[in-house]
Scaffold this active site. Structure first.
Site, mmCIF file in Angstrom:
data_model
loop_
_atom_site.group_PDB
_atom_site.id
_atom_site.type_symbol
_atom_site.label_atom_id
_atom_site.label_comp_id
_atom_site.label_asym_id
_atom_site.label_seq_id
_atom_site.Cartn_x
_atom_site.Cartn_y
_atom_site.Cartn_z
ATOM 1 N N ASN A 168 6.571 10.576 -5.532
ATOM 2 C CA ASN A 168 5.599 11.151 -4.600
ATOM 3 C C ASN A 168 6.158 11.090 -3.185
ATOM 4 O O ASN A 168 6.840 10.140 -2.813
ATOM 5 C CB ASN A 168 4.270 10.399 -4.634
ATOM 6 C CG ASN A 168 3.215 11.144 -3.835
ATOM 7 O OD1 ASN A 168 2.784 12.217 -4.241
ATOM 8 N ND2 ASN A 168 2.835 10.612 -2.671
ATOM 9 N N TYR A 172 2.223 9.363 5.681
ATOM 10 C CA TYR A 172 1.231 8.314 5.945
ATOM 11 C C TYR A 172 1.714 7.522 7.151
ATOM 12 O O TYR A 172 2.829 6.981 7.125
ATOM 13 C CB TYR A 172 1.117 7.362 4.749
ATOM 14 C CG TYR A 172 1.032 8.026 3.381
ATOM 15 C CD1 TYR A 172 -0.133 8.647 2.945
ATOM 16 C CD2 TYR A 172 2.125 7.993 2.516
ATOM 17 C CE1 TYR A 172 -0.207 9.223 1.674
ATOM 18 C CE2 TYR A 172 2.058 8.565 1.255
ATOM 19 C CZ TYR A 172 0.892 9.182 0.836
ATOM 20 O OH TYR A 172 0.837 9.745 -0.425
ATOM 21 N N ARG A 173 0.893 7.418 8.150
ATOM 22 C CA ARG A 173 1.324 6.764 9.398
ATOM 23 C C ARG A 173 1.681 5.294 9.162
ATOM 24 O O ARG A 173 1.161 4.653 8.245
ATOM 25 C CB ARG A 173 0.210 6.862 10.439
ATOM 26 C CG ARG A 173 -0.942 5.923 10.144
ATOM 27 C CD ARG A 173 -2.045 6.050 11.189
ATOM 28 N NE ARG A 173 -3.069 5.065 10.992
ATOM 29 C CZ ARG A 173 -4.378 5.340 10.959
ATOM 30 N NH1 ARG A 173 -4.810 6.582 11.112
ATOM 31 N NH2 ARG A 173 -5.243 4.374 10.795
ATOM 32 N N TRP A 186 -1.865 3.961 3.466
ATOM 33 C CA TRP A 186 -2.189 4.751 2.286
ATOM 34 C C TRP A 186 -3.698 4.797 2.127
ATOM 35 O O TRP A 186 -4.298 3.816 1.662
ATOM 36 C CB TRP A 186 -1.598 4.085 1.034
ATOM 37 C CG TRP A 186 -0.128 4.273 0.857
ATOM 38 C CD1 TRP A 186 0.595 5.383 1.119
ATOM 39 C CD2 TRP A 186 0.801 3.302 0.322
ATOM 40 N NE1 TRP A 186 1.915 5.176 0.783
ATOM 41 C CE2 TRP A 186 2.065 3.914 0.292
ATOM 42 C CE3 TRP A 186 0.668 1.983 -0.142
ATOM 43 C CZ2 TRP A 186 3.193 3.250 -0.180
ATOM 44 C CZ3 TRP A 186 1.793 1.335 -0.614
ATOM 45 C CH2 TRP A 186 3.037 1.969 -0.621
ATOM 46 N N GLU A 234 6.365 16.968 -4.619
ATOM 47 C CA GLU A 234 6.273 17.775 -3.394
ATOM 48 C C GLU A 234 7.616 18.435 -3.064
ATOM 49 O O GLU A 234 7.660 19.486 -2.440
ATOM 50 C CB GLU A 234 5.827 16.908 -2.208
ATOM 51 C CG GLU A 234 4.325 16.604 -2.149
ATOM 52 C CD GLU A 234 3.908 15.400 -2.984
ATOM 53 O OE1 GLU A 234 4.772 14.784 -3.643
ATOM 54 O OE2 GLU A 234 2.695 15.075 -2.979
ATOM 55 N N ASP A 283 -7.339 9.249 16.066
ATOM 56 C CA ASP A 283 -7.049 9.975 14.829
ATOM 57 C C ASP A 283 -7.316 11.478 14.907
ATOM 58 O O ASP A 283 -7.751 12.006 15.936
ATOM 59 C CB ASP A 283 -7.857 9.329 13.685
ATOM 60 C CG ASP A 283 -6.995 9.116 12.462
ATOM 61 O OD1 ASP A 283 -6.259 10.045 12.108
ATOM 62 O OD2 ASP A 283 -7.057 8.008 11.888
HETATM 63 C C1 LIG Z 1 0.363 13.852 11.140
HETATM 64 C C2 LIG Z 1 -0.291 13.427 9.868
HETATM 65 C C3 LIG Z 1 -0.565 12.097 9.641
HETATM 66 C C4 LIG Z 1 -1.172 11.677 8.469
HETATM 67 N N1 LIG Z 1 -1.437 10.357 8.281
HETATM 68 C C5 LIG Z 1 -1.970 9.930 7.125
HETATM 69 C C6 LIG Z 1 -2.203 8.550 6.906
HETATM 70 O O1 LIG Z 1 -1.938 7.714 7.754
HETATM 71 N N2 LIG Z 1 -2.723 8.174 5.711
HETATM 72 C C7 LIG Z 1 -3.038 9.082 4.733
HETATM 73 O O2 LIG Z 1 -3.468 8.677 3.661
HETATM 74 N N3 LIG Z 1 -2.859 10.400 4.933
HETATM 75 C C8 LIG Z 1 -2.319 10.851 6.099
HETATM 76 N N4 LIG Z 1 -2.111 12.184 6.303
HETATM 77 C C9 LIG Z 1 -2.513 13.149 5.277
HETATM 78 C C10 LIG Z 1 -1.557 13.144 4.110
HETATM 79 O O3 LIG Z 1 -0.243 13.386 4.544
HETATM 80 C C11 LIG Z 1 -1.960 14.221 3.104
HETATM 81 O O4 LIG Z 1 -3.255 13.927 2.641
HETATM 82 C C12 LIG Z 1 -0.999 14.334 1.930
HETATM 83 O O5 LIG Z 1 -1.457 15.323 1.050
HETATM 84 C C13 LIG Z 1 -0.886 13.026 1.192
HETATM 85 O O6 LIG Z 1 0.040 13.148 0.137
HETATM 86 P P1 LIG Z 1 -0.399 12.786 -1.342
HETATM 87 O O7 LIG Z 1 -1.349 13.858 -1.753
HETATM 88 O O8 LIG Z 1 0.892 12.814 -2.104
HETATM 89 O O9 LIG Z 1 -1.042 11.445 -1.291
HETATM 90 C C14 LIG Z 1 -1.504 12.619 7.487
HETATM 91 C C15 LIG Z 1 -1.227 13.964 7.706
HETATM 92 C C16 LIG Z 1 -0.630 14.379 8.879
HETATM 93 C C17 LIG Z 1 -0.342 15.829 9.098
HETATM 94 MN MN LIG Z 2 1.405 13.753 -3.899
#
Ligand SMILES: Cc1cc2nc3c(=O)[nH]c(=O)nc-3n(C[C@H](O)[C@H](O)[C@H](O)COP(=O)(O)O)c2cc1C
Ligand SMILES: [Mn+2]
Length: 484
Positions: A168, A172-173, A186, A234, A283
């Site tokens: 995956n 995630y920040r 997460w 991805e 945020d």
């Molecule tokens: C700039 C930015 C920061 C993000 N930060 C977070 C975060 O801190 N935690 C989180 O869970 N998702 C965050 N997201 C959203 C995830 O990247 C998004 O939901 C993504 O689909 C997660 O991947 P996954 O579906 O494989 O879990 C962020 C998105 C962006 C554009």
């Molecule tokens: Mn994913």
């Protein structure tokens, strides 16, 4: 030809007049945010801060922060081109006759060429450090005054599903605690969190390997934000978007791979039983999301290019750069949603709705209660489950035009009759919800009501439009009326 890496994308932006270099000294502490926020809100260019106070590494930001740059990132003239390419593949889902099957072959061969591919080495390995490690070697910013600290805001976080072995990648920040430790934000419904939970269930204790790439070609960076189904890589989507496979190299200390073209790679692990307070953080919502406990990332190795670029972004009061990333996702996923729910005509998440707070869906209604069925469809669809307010309108409403939506939706509702509440998972960032990650959602059935839905006052009235013949007549006399 796909962009080889982040710097090739930046060079393209510069040629297109879409990038400004900032040579003046700028502080990583709040100043980068204040400058970028103004530029994004004014529809301005991508920025390359070449002189961040105390750092040699340049900082790139706002690279995706306009519709035009989003299109340049995906090498298309409009996002519709990407949607059309996806529709093209989906059309071939069930070939009818021999001819269809023959036509399918080149597509299948093409899909095969989008899978990520392992290579021996790459530019991200030019410098490898195992000692004296510090994430603060890079110009990580503090975004907003009340933030808990400095955050890596645009990392590509790689993990492996401990049960299926599937990769995956998510953005995630990561809040910096010290040189070698950060938080791993997460959110509970995301795939990284699921890997962490499964590892805990499977092993009880120990470590889970995590690799973090910062800065890659734009399609790969974008793919980390796409809400792909679980266990769908991805990087396959990135390969599809860039029409070339993503090249991967093995990590130095982990059984994980990362993009060979990355600017910076952080290798490390999370301890399955360690949590630490993360946040607050200014945020996507435009408010500070509340502090909470999250896993902790420990750094074990850094590799980077000889002259790395540090890619970051800010989120905050909308619109920021994330709006354009989200908008691209909206446009690109629409054909896939329509495949499963052909009654859906269009949908839109306005910037002020922060993606999850407001979605407007237009549909063709075929049977009583159909709009409510569509609500349930959206609430069961990946991250669309977070949609707090969902307004369903008829197909003749332009979901991208707020005036059309407000006018027609409000005219179409009897609030008590047409509002539907439900309970379920909500966005972690929703500070208004009664509990973290759990709360209510509202659906508004703003379609025309049918007798079969209990509307018995007579036929639903028509929208006012002028007789075309009269319009024509007035058109031809308009000049002579002296009204221009
Ligand atoms: C700039 C930015 C920061 C993000 N930060 C977070 C975060 O801190 N935690 C989180 O869970 N998702 C965050 N997201 C959203 C995830 O990247 C998004 O939901 C993504 O689909 C997660 O991947 P996954 O579906 O494989 O879990 C962020 C998105 C962006 C554009
Ligand atoms: Mn994913």
């Amino acid at each position: 030809m796909a962009y080889r890496d982040l710097r090739e994308f930046i060079a393209r932006l510069e040629r297109e007049g879409e990038l400004k270099r900032i040579r003046a000294e700028v502080d990583w502490n709040l100043e980068v945010t204040e400058i970028t926020d103004r530029v994004t809100k004014a529809g301005g260019p991508a920025l390359l801060f070449e002189n961040v106070k105390g750092y040699k590494t340049p900082l790139a930001i706002n690279l995706f922060g306009s519709l035009r740059r989003m299109c340049l990132a995906l090498e298309v003239n409009s996002l519709q081109e990407v949607a059309d390419r996806i529709s093209d593949y989906l059309d071939f889902q069930s070939p009818q006759g021999l001819l269809d099957k023959i036509k399918l072959l080149p597509k299948l061969v093409e899909v095969g060429s989008f899978f990520p591919k392992s290579v021996r080495t790459g530019p991200c390995k030019e410098v490898i450090k195992r000692d004296n490690l510090s994430v603060l070697d890079f110009p990580i910013i503090q975004c907003w005054p009340q933030d808990g600290g400095r955050y890596i805001t645009f990392p590509l976080v790689f993990t492996r599903n401990p049960e299926t072995g599937k990769r995956n990648v998510g953005c995630y920040r990561m809040q910096v605690f010290d040189d070698r430790t950060t938080a791993m934000h997460w959110q509970t419904q995301k795939h990284g969190a699921e890997h962490f939970r499964r590892a805990r269930t499977k092993f009880g204790s120990g470590r889970m390997e995590v690799a973090v790439a910062i800065g890659s070609d734009p399609a790969t960076v974008f793919s980390s934000v796409i809400p792909a189904p679980p266990d769908l890589d991805e990087l396959l989507l990135a390969g599809f978007l860039r029409r070339e496979p993503v090249e991967l190299v093995k990590c130095e200390t982990l059984d994980l791979e990362v993009p060979a073209n990355a600017e910076i790679v952080l290798e490390g692990y999370v301890d399955l039983n360690e949590f630490r307070r993360e946040g607050p953080f200014g945020d996507h919502t435009g408010f500070y999301s509340l502090a909470d406990d999250y896993p902790v990332f420990h750094l074990t190795c850094i590799s980077h290019r000889r002259d790395p670029l540090y890619l970051t972004t800010i989120v905050g009061p909308p619109p920021e750069e994330d709006y354009f990333l989200g908008h691209a996702i909206e446009r690109i996923l629409l054909p896939i949603i329509k495949l499963q729910f052909p009654e859906i005509v269009d949908l839109h998440m306005p910037a002020e709705g922060i993606f999850h707070n407001l979605m407007i869906v237009s549909m063709r209604k075929s049977y009583p209660g159909h709009a409510r069925k569509v609500m349930n469809a959206i609430w069961s669809l990946g991250q669309a489950m977070f949609t707090k307010c969902l307004v369903v309108v008829d197909a003749d409403v332009d979901v991208h035009n707020p005036r059309d939506v407000v006018w027609k939706a409000l005219c179409a509702i009897d609030p008590e009759r047409d509002v539907q509440f439900t309970l379920g998972p909500v966005d972690t960032l929703d500070h208004a919800a009664r509990l973290p990650d759990f709360g209510s959602k509202m659906g508004v059935d703003a379609t025309r009501k049918w007798p079969g839905e209990g509307y018995s006052r007579g036929p639903w009235p028509d929208e006012i439009t002028m007789d075309p013949e009269v319009k024509q007549r007035v058109n031809s006399r308009w000049r002579s009326l002296g009204l221009d």
